[in-house]
Design a protein around this motif. Sequence first.
Motif, PDB file in Angstrom:
ATOM      1  N   ARG A  70       0.836  -1.197   0.000  1.00 11.91           N
ATOM      2  CA  ARG A  70       0.000   0.000   0.000  1.00 11.91           C
ATOM      3  C   ARG A  70       0.880   1.261   0.000  1.00 11.91           C
ATOM      4  NH1 ARG A  70      -1.756   2.947   4.252  1.00 11.91           N
ATOM      5  NH2 ARG A  70      -3.691   4.095   3.977  1.00 11.91           N
ATOM      6  N   ASP A  71       1.920   1.271   0.860  1.00 12.12           N
ATOM      7  CA  ASP A  71       2.816   2.427   0.926  1.00 12.12           C
ATOM      8  C   ASP A  71       3.501   2.670  -0.414  1.00 12.12           C
ATOM      9  OD1 ASP A  71       2.125   2.865   3.481  1.00 12.12           O
ATOM     10  OD2 ASP A  71       4.014   2.241   4.393  1.00 12.12           O
ATOM     11  N   MET A  72       3.870   1.559  -1.073  1.00  9.49           N
ATOM     12  CA  MET A  72       4.573   1.696  -2.350  1.00  9.49           C
ATOM     13  C   MET A  72       3.627   2.207  -3.447  1.00  9.49           C
ATOM     14  SD  MET A  72       7.643   1.028  -1.921  1.00  9.49           S
ATOM     15  CE  MET A  72       8.263   0.899  -0.278  1.00  9.49           C
ATOM     16  N   THR A  73       2.337   1.961  -3.271  1.00 11.52           N
ATOM     17  CA  THR A  73       1.374   2.471  -4.255  1.00 11.52           C
ATOM     18  C   THR A  73       1.388   3.989  -4.248  1.00 11.52           C
ATOM     19  OG1 THR A  73       0.027   0.572  -3.659  1.00 11.52           O
ATOM     20  CG2 THR A  73      -1.035   2.233  -5.010  1.00 11.52           C
ATOM     21  N   PHE A  74       1.532   4.548  -3.037  1.00  5.59           N
ATOM     22  CA  PHE A  74       1.576   6.016  -2.917  1.00  5.59           C
ATOM     23  C   PHE A  74       3.016   6.406  -2.593  1.00  5.59           C
ATOM     24  CE2 PHE A  74      -2.581   4.505  -1.416  1.00  5.59           C
ATOM     25  CZ  PHE A  74      -3.388   5.068  -2.393  1.00  5.59           C
ATOM     26  N   ARG A  75       3.900   6.181  -3.551  1.00  4.45           N
ATOM     27  CA  ARG A  75       5.327   6.279  -3.233  1.00  4.45           C
ATOM     28  C   ARG A  75       5.774   7.695  -2.894  1.00  4.45           C
ATOM     29  NH1 ARG A  75       6.967   4.610  -9.368  1.00  4.45           N
ATOM     30  NH2 ARG A  75       5.604   6.142 -10.297  1.00  4.45           N
ATOM     31  N   VAL A  76       5.166   8.715  -3.542  1.00  3.98           N
ATOM     32  CA  VAL A  76       5.581  10.088  -3.231  1.00  3.98           C
ATOM     33  C   VAL A  76       5.228  10.415  -1.787  1.00  3.98           C
ATOM     34  CG1 VAL A  76       5.306  12.523  -3.827  1.00  3.98           C
ATOM     35  CG2 VAL A  76       5.360  10.794  -5.628  1.00  3.98           C
ATOM     36  N   ASN A  77       4.029  10.028  -1.397  1.00  2.05           N
ATOM     37  CA  ASN A  77       3.590  10.235  -0.017  1.00  2.05           C
ATOM     38  C   ASN A  77       4.542   9.522   0.947  1.00  2.05           C
ATOM     39  OD1 ASN A  77       1.447  11.095   1.895  1.00  2.05           O
ATOM     40  ND2 ASN A  77       1.337   8.891   2.251  1.00  2.05           N
ATOM     41  N   PHE A  78       4.948   8.310   0.562  1.00  2.00           N
ATOM     42  CA  PHE A  78       5.866   7.521   1.375  1.00  2.00           C
ATOM     43  C   PHE A  78       7.200   8.254   1.545  1.00  2.00           C
ATOM     44  CE2 PHE A  78       9.251   4.312   1.628  1.00  2.00           C
ATOM     45  CZ  PHE A  78       8.842   3.594   2.746  1.00  2.00           C
ATOM     46  N   ILE A 122       7.784  11.491   1.167  1.00  5.54           N
ATOM     47  CA  ILE A 122       7.613  12.727   1.941  1.00  5.54           C
ATOM     48  C   ILE A 122       7.548  12.401   3.437  1.00  5.54           C
ATOM     49  CG2 ILE A 122       6.017  14.635   2.433  1.00  5.54           C
ATOM     50  CD1 ILE A 122       5.303  14.613  -0.570  1.00  5.54           C
ATOM     51  N   ASP A 123       6.805  11.344   3.767  1.00  8.74           N
ATOM     52  CA  ASP A 123       6.697  10.914   5.173  1.00  8.74           C
ATOM     53  C   ASP A 123       8.072  10.598   5.741  1.00  8.74           C
ATOM     54  OD1 ASP A 123       4.056  11.166   5.506  1.00  8.74           O
ATOM     55  OD2 ASP A 123       3.548   9.033   5.481  1.00  8.74           O
ATOM     56  N   THR A 124       8.823   9.792   4.988  1.00  3.50           N
ATOM     57  CA  THR A 124      10.160   9.396   5.456  1.00  3.50           C
ATOM     58  C   THR A 124      11.041  10.629   5.605  1.00  3.50           C
ATOM     59  OG1 THR A 124       9.854   7.436   4.114  1.00  3.50           O
ATOM     60  CG2 THR A 124      12.052   7.776   5.013  1.00  3.50           C
ATOM     61  N   PHE A 125      11.019  11.477   4.585  1.00  2.00           N
ATOM     62  CA  PHE A 125      11.880  12.656   4.589  1.00  2.00           C
ATOM     63  C   PHE A 125      11.546  13.566   5.768  1.00  2.00           C
ATOM     64  CE2 PHE A 125      12.574  17.115   3.458  1.00  2.00           C
ATOM     65  CZ  PHE A 125      13.951  17.085   3.258  1.00  2.00           C
ATOM     66  N   SER A 126      10.247  13.823   6.008  1.00  4.36           N
ATOM     67  CA  SER A 126       9.885  14.772   7.062  1.00  4.36           C
ATOM     68  C   SER A 126      10.266  14.229   8.440  1.00  4.36           C
ATOM     69  CB  SER A 126       8.408  15.148   6.996  1.00  4.36           C
ATOM     70  OG  SER A 126       7.627  13.997   7.139  1.00  4.36           O
ATOM     71  N   SER A 127      10.098  12.927   8.661  1.00  6.82           N
ATOM     72  CA  SER A 127      10.451  12.434   9.997  1.00  6.82           C
ATOM     73  C   SER A 127      11.964  12.384  10.181  1.00  6.82           C
ATOM     74  CB  SER A 127       9.781  11.090  10.292  1.00  6.82           C
ATOM     75  OG  SER A 127      10.202  10.130   9.383  1.00  6.82           O
ATOM     76  N   VAL A 128      12.683  12.075   9.112  1.00  8.47           N
ATOM     77  CA  VAL A 128      14.152  12.066   9.221  1.00  8.47           C
ATOM     78  C   VAL A 128      14.664  13.498   9.437  1.00  8.47           C
ATOM     79  CG1 VAL A 128      16.277  11.699   7.892  1.00  8.47           C
ATOM     80  CG2 VAL A 128      14.535   9.913   7.965  1.00  8.47           C
ATOM     81  N   ALA A 129      14.035  14.452   8.745  1.00  4.26           N
ATOM     82  CA  ALA A 129      14.445  15.855   8.888  1.00  4.26           C
ATOM     83  C   ALA A 129      14.220  16.320  10.328  1.00  4.26           C
ATOM     84  CB  ALA A 129      13.649  16.732   7.920  1.00  4.26           C
ATOM     85  N   ASP A 171       3.618   1.247   9.555  1.00  5.43           N
ATOM     86  CA  ASP A 171       4.006   2.497   8.902  1.00  5.43           C
ATOM     87  C   ASP A 171       5.500   2.410   8.589  1.00  5.43           C
ATOM     88  OD1 ASP A 171       4.568   5.037   8.111  1.00  5.43           O
ATOM     89  OD2 ASP A 171       4.077   6.000  10.024  1.00  5.43           O
ATOM     90  N   TRP A 172       5.767   1.883   7.396  1.00  3.97           N
ATOM     91  CA  TRP A 172       7.174   1.628   7.037  1.00  3.97           C
ATOM     92  C   TRP A 172       8.017   2.895   6.992  1.00  3.97           C
ATOM     93  CZ3 TRP A 172       9.329  -3.066   6.952  1.00  3.97           C
ATOM     94  CH2 TRP A 172       8.483  -4.166   6.910  1.00  3.97           C
ATOM     95  N   SER A 173       7.381   4.022   6.690  1.00  2.00           N
ATOM     96  CA  SER A 173       8.167   5.260   6.557  1.00  2.00           C
ATOM     97  C   SER A 173       8.802   5.650   7.893  1.00  2.00           C
ATOM     98  CB  SER A 173       7.292   6.393   6.026  1.00  2.00           C
ATOM     99  OG  SER A 173       6.310   6.728   6.978  1.00  2.00           O
ATOM    100  N   ALA A 174       8.194   5.225   9.018  1.00  2.00           N
ATOM    101  CA  ALA A 174       8.736   5.587  10.328  1.00  2.00           C
ATOM    102  C   ALA A 174      10.033   4.850  10.631  1.00  2.00           C
ATOM    103  CB  ALA A 174       7.704   5.291  11.414  1.00  2.00           C
ATOM    104  N   LEU A 175      10.306   3.790   9.861  1.00  2.00           N
ATOM    105  CA  LEU A 175      11.520   3.022  10.144  1.00  2.00           C
ATOM    106  C   LEU A 175      12.788   3.737   9.672  1.00  2.00           C
ATOM    107  CD1 LEU A 175      10.317  -0.638   9.548  1.00  2.00           C
ATOM    108  CD2 LEU A 175      10.759   0.514  11.711  1.00  2.00           C
ATOM    109  N   GLY A 176      12.621   4.828   8.917  1.00  2.00           N
ATOM    110  CA  GLY A 176      13.775   5.643   8.521  1.00  2.00           C
ATOM    111  C   GLY A 176      14.524   6.118   9.761  1.00  2.00           C
ATOM    112  N   ASN A 177      13.749   6.480  10.800  1.00  2.00           N
ATOM    113  CA  ASN A 177      14.365   6.972  12.037  1.00  2.00           C
ATOM    114  C   ASN A 177      15.114   5.880  12.792  1.00  2.00           C
ATOM    115  OD1 ASN A 177      13.386   9.423  11.487  1.00  2.00           O
ATOM    116  ND2 ASN A 177      11.754   9.406  13.024  1.00  2.00           N
ATOM    117  N   LEU A 178      14.709   4.637  12.541  1.00  2.00           N
ATOM    118  CA  LEU A 178      15.404   3.523  13.183  1.00  2.00           C
ATOM    119  C   LEU A 178      16.857   3.477  12.688  1.00  2.00           C
ATOM    120  CD1 LEU A 178      14.422   0.979  14.985  1.00  2.00           C
ATOM    121  CD2 LEU A 178      14.750  -0.288  12.882  1.00  2.00           C
TER     122      LEU A 178
END
Lengths: 275, 328
Positions: free
Chosen positions: A18-26, A28-35, A119-126
Motif C-alpha cells: 500500500r505504501d509503495m502504491t503512494f510512493r511520493v507520499n511515502f 515525503i513521510d520518510t523525509f519529514s520524519s528524518v528531517a 508504517d514503514w516510513s517511520a523506520l527511517g528513524n530507526l
Amino acid sequence: MSLYLRVFLTFARNSLVRDMTFRVNFLIDTFSSVAWVFMNIAFYTLVFQYTPSIGANTGWEKYPFFLFLATGLLINSLVQAFFMTNADEFSELVRTGGLDFALLKPIDTQFLISFTRVDWSALGNLVIGLALMLYALVQLHYAPGPLQIVLFLFYLACGVLIYYSLMIALAATTVWLGRNQTLLDFWFYITNFSRYPMEIYVGRWGTPLRHFFTFLIPVLVVVNVPARILARPFVLQAQSDWLLPVFGAIATIGSLAASRWVFQRALASYRSASS
Amino acid sequence: MAVIEIEGLAKAYRVYQKKEGLAAAIGGLFRRQYRMVEAVRGIDLCVDQGEFVAFLGPNGAGKTTTLKLLSGVISPTSGTARVMGFVPWRRENAYRRRFALVMGQKNQLWWDLPANESFRLHQQIYRIDRQQFDRTRDELTGMLGVGNLLRQPVRELSLGERMKMELIAALLHSPDVLFLDEPTIGLDVVAQYNIQNFLKHYQQSRKITVLLTSHYMKDILALCHRVVIIALGRIIYDGSLAGIVDQFGGHKVISLQMLNGHVPDQLDRYGELLSSEPPHIKLRVDRGVVPDVLANVLANHSVVDVSVEDPPMEEIIAAMFRRIKDEG
C-alpha cells in the motif's frame, strides 16, 4: 509458523504494498520524519556548546546523552512504525462502527487492532537512531559486551511495550468518550517527559513529577532504563541503579496487563455505530 | 434442527440528547440529558438449519441491532440467544469461524489494495487450507463474474463489484450461518438481480442458514419463504410472504378493459378508482366484496377483459408500517 506471526507478516506485506502504491507520499513521510530527527540532533549539539553535561555530576555528557537520544529514537520509531497508526485507526473504527468487522474474526481482537498497519516510513528513524548510537559509541571508544547488548535489547522491547500499552489504553477510551481525536496530542505531551534523563527531575516540582511518571505512568522508565545500560558505565554506579531495571520489567508487565484490562472492558462496552 | 434460538432478547442504549445552541452546549458540559432507546424489546425467534429468513421492518426497527447481537458485535441488555449452540457475545473463535456478517453500508476490504490481498488475509485468519482457498475463491468469483477484477484496487471497483467482493470475503471460510444486512443497498437493478441470483443458488446448494435484512422487496420475494417483521423492537409477524397479504392486505386491485373504450360513470361506487386510462380502469376494492363487485360490473357493463390482483407487496408493507407507527 504460528497463525499470529503469519497474519502479522501479511499485514506488514500489505502495508508495504500500500505504501509503495503512494510512493511520493511515502517518500515525503520518510523525509519529514528524518528531517525532524536531524533538527533534534542539531539542537542538542548546540546545547552542548554551552554546557558540558545535562545537570552537574549526572554523567550525561554529550556522547552518553547521544546514546540516550538514539535509544529514544529507536523506541519511538518502532512505536510509530507498528502501533501509532493502528491506535489512531482504532479510535476511528470505534467512532464509525468499523470495529464490527474486527470483532467477527476468529483471532484475538487486540492483536488484530494493534498490528493491522505497519508504517514503514517511520523506520527511517530507526536507521538514523542506529547510526547515531554507533557514532556515540565510537566517540566514547566503548564496545558494549554481549550481556549489555542482550539487556539493552530486552529493555528496548520493554520500552516499546510500555509506550504501546499507554497508547492502546488511550485509544480504547474512545469507546466511552465517543471521540478521541486528541489522542496523538496527549501522547506527545506525556511522552515528552520521557525524552530526557530522569536526573533532571529534581527539586520541589521535579521529584513528584519523577515519581508520578515512574510509578504511576511509567514513561520515564521507557528510555532511561535501556539508555543507562549503554551509557551509565561511564559514570559512577549507584546501588539504586539495579533497582530501576527490576522495576522496568515489572512496570512493563503491569502496563501490558492494565492496557489489556482496559481494552477488554472497552470491547465489552462497545455499542457499534449506526448501520 | 434449530440453528438460531432467541428468547426474550433485548437491547437498550442510553443516547445523549443534545439541545440546540451554544448556551445549551456549554450547559451540556456539566449536566447531560440522556434518553433510553429500546432498540430490541424482547424478541423470541427460532430458525431451523437451511432456512432463508427475511427480516423486514422500517428504519430503526431493530433489525440491524438483532444481527449485531447474533454476530456478537454487541451484548444484549437481557435475554438469551444461541447460534449453533454458541452464545454469540462470548465471541468464541470456534463460533466466529462458522458464521459471517455482510453489511451493505460498511466494507471490510483493504481500500487501497486489490481484493485478492484481503482474501489472502482471510485465508490466514480463518486457517483455510491453501488448495481449499483457491478452489472456493475461484468458484465464488466465477459465480459472481468478478474473476478478472481480483487484481484491481478495491477503491477502483464499482459499488456493485465491491459488494460482490465483500460477499466473497465473507464466504471464503464456508460459513454455516450467514447474516446479510442490506447487501444490495444502493445497487442498480442488474447488480441487485445478480446478487440475488447468486445468494439463491449459493444457499440452495450449501443448505446454509441465512438471515437477511433488506428494504428491497424484490430481494425478499426472490429469496425468502419466511418473513419476520420487526417494528419498534418487537416481532409483529412471523410467517410466509403470502400470509402477509392475507393478514395485512385488506384489499385487491381489479383491472378492467371496457368495450369500445367506453368508461361508464360512477364506477367509484364499486371501490376507489385508482386510474382511468380508457379503455383501462383500475379499482381498489375491499377483499370481502370482490365477488359482489365483479358480478355487478360484469352484469351491468360491457367488459372485454378483467383481472384481480393483490396490491404490490411494497404497498402492503408500507401501509402496515404506517399503522404500527400510528399505534405506537
